[in-house]
Design a protein around this motif. Structure first.
Motif, PDB file in Angstrom:
ATOM      1  N   GLY A 193     -34.058 -25.500  22.856  1.00 44.52           N
ATOM      2  CA  GLY A 193     -34.009 -24.037  22.744  1.00 44.52           C
ATOM      3  C   GLY A 193     -32.933 -23.582  21.775  1.00 44.52           C
ATOM      4  N   LEU A 194     -31.781 -24.252  21.847  1.00 42.19           N
ATOM      5  CA  LEU A 194     -30.672 -23.922  20.954  1.00 42.19           C
ATOM      6  C   LEU A 194     -31.057 -24.200  19.496  1.00 42.19           C
TER       7      LEU A 194
ATOM      8  N   ALA B 178     -21.387 -22.872  22.208  1.00 40.94           N
ATOM      9  CA  ALA B 178     -22.058 -24.162  22.032  1.00 40.94           C
ATOM     10  C   ALA B 178     -21.991 -24.598  20.575  1.00 40.94           C
ATOM     11  N   LEU B 179     -22.146 -23.627  19.675  1.00 38.33           N
ATOM     12  CA  LEU B 179     -22.174 -23.960  18.256  1.00 38.33           C
ATOM     13  C   LEU B 179     -20.778 -24.235  17.695  1.00 38.33           C
ATOM     14  N   GLU B 180     -19.747 -23.945  18.488  1.00 34.99           N
ATOM     15  CA  GLU B 180     -18.385 -24.306  18.075  1.00 34.99           C
ATOM     16  C   GLU B 180     -18.048 -25.726  18.510  1.00 34.99           C
ATOM     17  N   ASN B 181     -18.918 -26.315  19.335  1.00 34.52           N
ATOM     18  CA  ASN B 181     -18.733 -27.698  19.770  1.00 34.52           C
ATOM     19  C   ASN B 181     -19.281 -28.589  18.654  1.00 34.52           C
ATOM     20  N   SER B 182     -18.382 -29.317  17.976  1.00 35.68           N
ATOM     21  CA  SER B 182     -18.807 -30.022  16.756  1.00 35.68           C
ATOM     22  C   SER B 182     -19.866 -31.076  17.035  1.00 35.68           C
ATOM     23  N   HIS B 183     -19.784 -31.746  18.190  1.00 34.23           N
ATOM     24  CA  HIS B 183     -20.796 -32.773  18.501  1.00 34.23           C
ATOM     25  C   HIS B 183     -22.166 -32.128  18.684  1.00 34.23           C
ATOM     26  N   LEU B 184     -22.174 -31.029  19.451  1.00 34.57           N
ATOM     27  CA  LEU B 184     -23.432 -30.337  19.717  1.00 34.57           C
ATOM     28  C   LEU B 184     -24.032 -29.787  18.422  1.00 34.57           C
ATOM     29  N   LEU B 185     -23.157 -29.232  17.575  1.00 38.88           N
ATOM     30  CA  LEU B 185     -23.621 -28.676  16.312  1.00 38.88           C
ATOM     31  C   LEU B 185     -24.239 -29.774  15.442  1.00 38.88           C
ATOM     32  N   GLU B 186     -23.651 -30.956  15.480  1.00 31.60           N
ATOM     33  CA  GLU B 186     -24.171 -32.084  14.707  1.00 31.60           C
ATOM     34  C   GLU B 186     -25.582 -32.448  15.188  1.00 31.60           C
TER      35      GLU B 186
ATOM     36  N   LYS C 144     -32.172 -22.113  14.221  1.00 28.12           N
ATOM     37  CA  LYS C 144     -33.057 -22.061  13.052  1.00 28.12           C
ATOM     38  C   LYS C 144     -33.446 -20.612  12.745  1.00 28.12           C
ATOM     39  N   LEU C 145     -33.762 -19.852  13.781  1.00 26.18           N
ATOM     40  CA  LEU C 145     -34.153 -18.453  13.583  1.00 26.18           C
ATOM     41  C   LEU C 145     -32.962 -17.615  13.110  1.00 26.18           C
ATOM     42  N   ILE C 146     -31.790 -17.841  13.705  1.00 22.93           N
ATOM     43  CA  ILE C 146     -30.584 -17.098  13.307  1.00 22.93           C
ATOM     44  C   ILE C 146     -30.304 -17.347  11.821  1.00 22.93           C
ATOM     45  N   ARG C 147     -30.442 -18.597  11.407  1.00 20.07           N
ATOM     46  CA  ARG C 147     -30.140 -18.950  10.018  1.00 20.07           C
ATOM     47  C   ARG C 147     -31.203 -18.466   9.045  1.00 20.07           C
ATOM     48  N   SER C 148     -32.413 -18.246   9.524  1.00 19.94           N
ATOM     49  CA  SER C 148     -33.529 -17.971   8.619  1.00 19.94           C
ATOM     50  C   SER C 148     -33.938 -16.509   8.541  1.00 19.94           C
ATOM     51  N   LEU C 149     -33.673 -15.749   9.583  1.00 17.56           N
ATOM     52  CA  LEU C 149     -34.195 -14.381   9.639  1.00 17.56           C
ATOM     53  C   LEU C 149     -33.139 -13.349   9.281  1.00 17.56           C
ATOM     54  N   PRO C 150     -33.585 -12.191   8.814  1.00 15.84           N
ATOM     55  CA  PRO C 150     -32.638 -11.096   8.596  1.00 15.84           C
ATOM     56  C   PRO C 150     -31.918 -10.750   9.899  1.00 15.84           C
ATOM     57  N   GLU C 151     -30.690 -10.285   9.770  1.00 15.85           N
ATOM     58  CA  GLU C 151     -29.866 -10.030  10.963  1.00 15.85           C
ATOM     59  C   GLU C 151     -30.429  -8.959  11.881  1.00 15.85           C
ATOM     60  N   ARG C 152     -31.333  -8.118  11.360  1.00 17.66           N
ATOM     61  CA  ARG C 152     -31.873  -7.033  12.187  1.00 17.66           C
ATOM     62  C   ARG C 152     -32.677  -7.557  13.381  1.00 17.66           C
ATOM     63  N   PHE C 153     -33.116  -8.807  13.329  1.00 16.14           N
ATOM     64  CA  PHE C 153     -33.988  -9.308  14.392  1.00 16.14           C
ATOM     65  C   PHE C 153     -33.230  -9.657  15.664  1.00 16.14           C
ATOM     66  N   LYS C 154     -33.805  -9.219  16.773  1.00 17.10           N
ATOM     67  CA  LYS C 154     -33.302  -9.606  18.085  1.00 17.10           C
ATOM     68  C   LYS C 154     -34.163 -10.788  18.527  1.00 17.10           C
ATOM     69  N   LEU C 155     -33.506 -11.880  18.874  1.00 16.27           N
ATOM     70  CA  LEU C 155     -34.225 -13.124  19.165  1.00 16.27           C
ATOM     71  C   LEU C 155     -34.272 -13.405  20.652  1.00 16.27           C
TER      72      LEU C 155
ATOM     73  N   ALA D  20     -30.078 -16.921  26.369  1.00 19.87           N
ATOM     74  CA  ALA D  20     -30.019 -15.473  26.161  1.00 19.87           C
ATOM     75  C   ALA D  20     -28.585 -14.970  26.027  1.00 19.87           C
ATOM     76  N   ASP D  21     -27.625 -15.816  26.377  1.00 20.13           N
ATOM     77  CA  ASP D  21     -26.223 -15.400  26.413  1.00 20.13           C
ATOM     78  C   ASP D  21     -25.569 -15.680  25.054  1.00 20.13           C
ATOM     79  N   LYS D  22     -25.345 -14.606  24.290  1.00 14.85           N
ATOM     80  CA  LYS D  22     -24.798 -14.754  22.933  1.00 14.85           C
ATOM     81  C   LYS D  22     -23.483 -15.517  22.914  1.00 14.85           C
ATOM     82  N   GLU D  23     -22.621 -15.228  23.888  1.00 13.59           N
ATOM     83  CA  GLU D  23     -21.305 -15.894  23.921  1.00 13.59           C
ATOM     84  C   GLU D  23     -21.470 -17.388  24.152  1.00 13.59           C
ATOM     85  N   ARG D  24     -22.383 -17.732  25.077  1.00 12.84           N
ATOM     86  CA  ARG D  24     -22.574 -19.163  25.365  1.00 12.84           C
ATOM     87  C   ARG D  24     -23.187 -19.897  24.189  1.00 12.84           C
TER      88      ARG D  24
END
Length: 164
Positions: free
Chosen positions: A101-102, A146-154, A107-118, A138-142
């Protein structure tokens, strides 16, 4: 695979044939015309193959080949700037559901215009921890944490990298 040699949870997944590449229309190639974004664009944009080509974390297969994502489970409202994607884990106790899911969300965050609610969520009734996973996604903060965790981001980036 994850965990270096851990047995696969779903060692023999069903593999679905990829739907044909869609033709690019003249309208899409015309840079003067504003591109409206629709379900097919999200699933299968010829330039980005937005979500159909995301790799599964466990298998050398795409989410489309595992039937985790399907075009019919993508709902886009360009006018309202909303994109909803339902994904179906291959097994009801898939521990990779949050990661999948992440990956879709990133992928959507990186690809779509910021106006979109995902809204990325599990197809109802297909996973044992569906509500917990959906709440996390659904939790933006979480998601940001998660994306600040370098292993997970990798791992996410591996899921999103084009296969050579």
């Amino acid at each position: 695979g994850p965990g270096g040699g851990a047995p696969l949870e779903n060692a023999n997944p069903l593999i679905y044939r990829r739907s044909g590449e869609r033709p690019v229309t003249a309208r899409e190639e015309d840079d003067e015309l504003p591109d409206s974004i629709d379900d097919r664009e999200i699933f299968d944009n010829p330039g980005t193959h937005l979500i159909r080509s995301i790799n599964d974390p466990e298998h050398p297969l795409t989410l489309e080949e595992l039937n985790v994502v399907e075009q019919v489970r993508v709902k886009v409202d360009d006018a309202a700037s909303t994109v909803a994607v339902e994904f179906t884990p291959t097994i009801p106790h898939c521990s990779m559901a949050t990661l999948i899911g992440l990956s879709i969300k990133v992928k959507l965050i990186r690809s779509l215009p910021e106006r979109f609610k995902l809204d990325v969520h599990i197809t109802p009734g297909t996973h044992a921890s569906e509500h917990a996973v959906n709440k996390q996604l659904a939790d933006k903060e979480r998601v940001a944490a998660a994306l600040e965790n370098s292993h997970l981001l990798e791992v996410v980036n591996q899921c999103l990298s084009a296969r050579s």
